[in-house]
Enzyme design. Structure first.
Site, PDB file in Angstrom:
ATOM      1  CG  HIS A 193     -35.337   8.399  53.694  1.00  0.00           C
ATOM      2  ND1 HIS A 193     -34.234   8.866  53.028  1.00  0.00           N
ATOM      3  CD2 HIS A 193     -36.367   8.491  52.814  1.00  0.00           C
ATOM      4  CE1 HIS A 193     -34.571   9.234  51.810  1.00  0.00           C
ATOM      5  NE2 HIS A 193     -35.863   9.005  51.647  1.00  0.00           N
ATOM      6  CG  ASP A 202     -31.004   8.527  54.062  1.00  0.00           C
ATOM      7  OD1 ASP A 202     -31.591   7.595  54.644  1.00  0.00           O
ATOM      8  OD2 ASP A 202     -31.581   9.288  53.257  1.00  0.00           O
ATOM      9  CB  SER A 248     -35.685   8.313  48.396  1.00  0.00           C
ATOM     10  OG  SER A 248     -35.987   9.666  48.584  1.00  0.00           O
TER      11      SER A 248
END
Length: 483
Positions: free
Chosen positions: A130, A160, A237
């Site tokens: 993402h 992911d 992230s």
């Protein structure tokens, strides 16, 4: 004096020094100014700086600094840019374009994240899917400030995980973090998160492992998360979760806050285990995509009514409702009506738990299933086969010619959506003329019942005289008659 006593003494002394310094500053700010003549008469006092001791009773104070000196150069900031065309109703008007020649036709969406160098010789960087999803350009900024253009290697939206490659500078070599065996991680182990939260720069936070094997989070894909209370905020992230030896145990990927992720961290952070990330990385390097194993069955949850009818003590498990021909389940001897209660020793509570377990297994993996058949315990072993990735409409029914269908993303299934995704539709094809569009989700058809791509294919074993698809397009739902 034992080690615990020395550590306690060190923390007490640190608190005392800190409290003394804070009190001195506070009182100094409150004290009234001295008269000028008194100030002149009294010699100026120079406060002594109180430093924390480096050791107590000959024992050095513990510090993460030596480990972080090895880790920090391997954690990078990831900058991605996506060009998005602006929909302007006047842009195609010649008069409007002459009057406003500089009107923008596109905008640039930018996002920030983090990444981890895992192979210094080849310049391989792991991050989250993402973080770079849909990006036209991705650059990586090293800890020393150098910025390098990144090359996309591959990504797996369902876990992911994404893999990039950056050029290896000849003058200054890259630093990588070794991958640990995340299966050995235990609740209570100390961990450190490193990343670029909110784009403010490289930041380190620490905490413990709060849980392992966490799943069931809405809106995410296949899940086997490490949960930690080390702060993970937006921008973290793709960053590193390391143990106290400086080894990579996870890739930071998400945090939970009832008020939204931008509201900040409340101690519920999640990371992808390094074993899973490493397996995905190896597949992406080899083929550019991830291949998953499948049992080849349809299941449904065991409710109280089904549990009573099957003689189960509790309403849990996944009951088999269909076994596909030539599947791993068929070869292993699985039957309709079997209730799967565990897989490789992992408890199976419902169909979603089983689907999540399957999605994390590689093709060729052996899975030991604990079942109940006619109320009696049974154990079978299945060797997983590759699940179908896509199918062309023409092989199912001529009325679907020009369309291709694929499995829904795992995140959609976690949200309770079933069916198949219309992956593409050729312009001018029969499917296009019938109104089918790329991105449609087919949730039902009069050809037969299905939950996924395998069921969709099997439903066309007999072609219906009239074919009607129920589709979801955006927020709308409707039926399409395929002619």
């Amino acid at each position: 004096m034992n080690a615990s006593t020395r550590t306690l003494l060190a923390l007490t002394l640190a608190a005392a020094f800190g409290g003394f310094a804070a009190t001195a500053v506070h009182e100094g700010m409150r004290a009234p100014a001295l008269a000028a003549d008194a100030a002149a008469a009294a010699p100026a006092a120079v406060p002594a700086a109180a430093a924390l001791p480096s050791a107590v009773a000959g024992t050095p104070l513990p510090s993460l600094a030596p480990m972080l000196k090895r880790v920090l150069p391997a954690v990078v900031s990831v900058h991605s840019q996506q060009r998005v065309r602006i929909s302007n109703p006047f842009a195609n008007d010649p008069f409007f374009r002459r009057m406003f020649p500089n009107i923008p036709q596109e905008r640039i969406n930018q996002s920030l994240g983090s990444g981890v160098i895992v192979d210094a010789q080849r310049g391989l960087v792991l991050t989250n899917h993402h973080v770079i999803e849909g990006a036209d350009e991705v650059s990586v900024t090293l800890a020393d400030g150098r910025t390098l253009q990144a090359e996309f290697v591959g990504s797996d939206p369902d876990t992911d995980v994404a893999l990039m490659r950056i050029p290896v500078p000849k003058d200054t070599p890259l630093t990588a973090i070794p991958l640990a065996d995340s299966s050995r991680l235990q609740v209570g182990d100390f961990v450190v998160a490193v990343g670029n939260p909110f784009g403010i720069g490289q930041t380190v936070t620490s905490g413990i492992v709060s849980a392992v094997g966490r799943s069931g989070l809405q809106g995410l894909g296949y899940q086997n998360f490490i949960q930690t209370d080390a702060s993970i905020n937006p921008g973290n992230s793709g960053g590193a979760l390391v143990n106290l030896d400086g080894q990579l145990v996870g890739i930071n990927t998400a945090s939970f806050n009832p008020r939204g992720s931008m509201a900040g961290n409340i101690g519920l952070g999640f990371a992808i285990p390094s074993n899973l990330a490493g397996d995905v990385m190896r597949q992406l390097l080899a083929t550019g995509e991830v291949h998953r194993g499948s049992l080849g069955i349809d299941t449904q949850d065991v409710d109280a009514r089904i549990a009573g009818g099957l003689g189960l003590d509790a309403a849990r498990g996944a009951v088999v409702t269909r076994v596909y021909p030539q599947s791993a389940a068929a070869a292993a001897g699985l039957q309709v009506g079997d209730v799967i209660l565990a897989a490789n020793g992992q408890r199976i509570d419902d169909r979603d738990t089983l689907r999540n377990f399957e999605g994390l297994q590689a093709v060729g993996s052996q899975v030991t299933l604990d079942l109940r058949r006619d109320g009696r315990p049974l154990q079978l072993t299945a060797t997983l086969r590759e699940q179908p990735r896509s199918v062309t409409g023409a092989t199912l029914d001529p009325r679907l010619s020009g369309a291709s269908f694929a499995e829904l993303p795992a995140s959609a299934r976690q949200a309770g959506i079933g069916g198949v995704l219309v992956e593409s539709v050729a312009r001018g094809s029969r499917a296009a003329d019938n109104g089918l569009r790329q991105g449609d989700v087919v949730i039902a058809a009069n050809s037969g019942r299905f939950d996924d791509l395998s069921g969709f294919r099997l439903s066309f074993s007999r072609q219906p005289p009239q074919l009607v698809l129920r589709i979801v397009r955006g927020n709308a739902q409707g039926d399409l008659l395929m002619q």
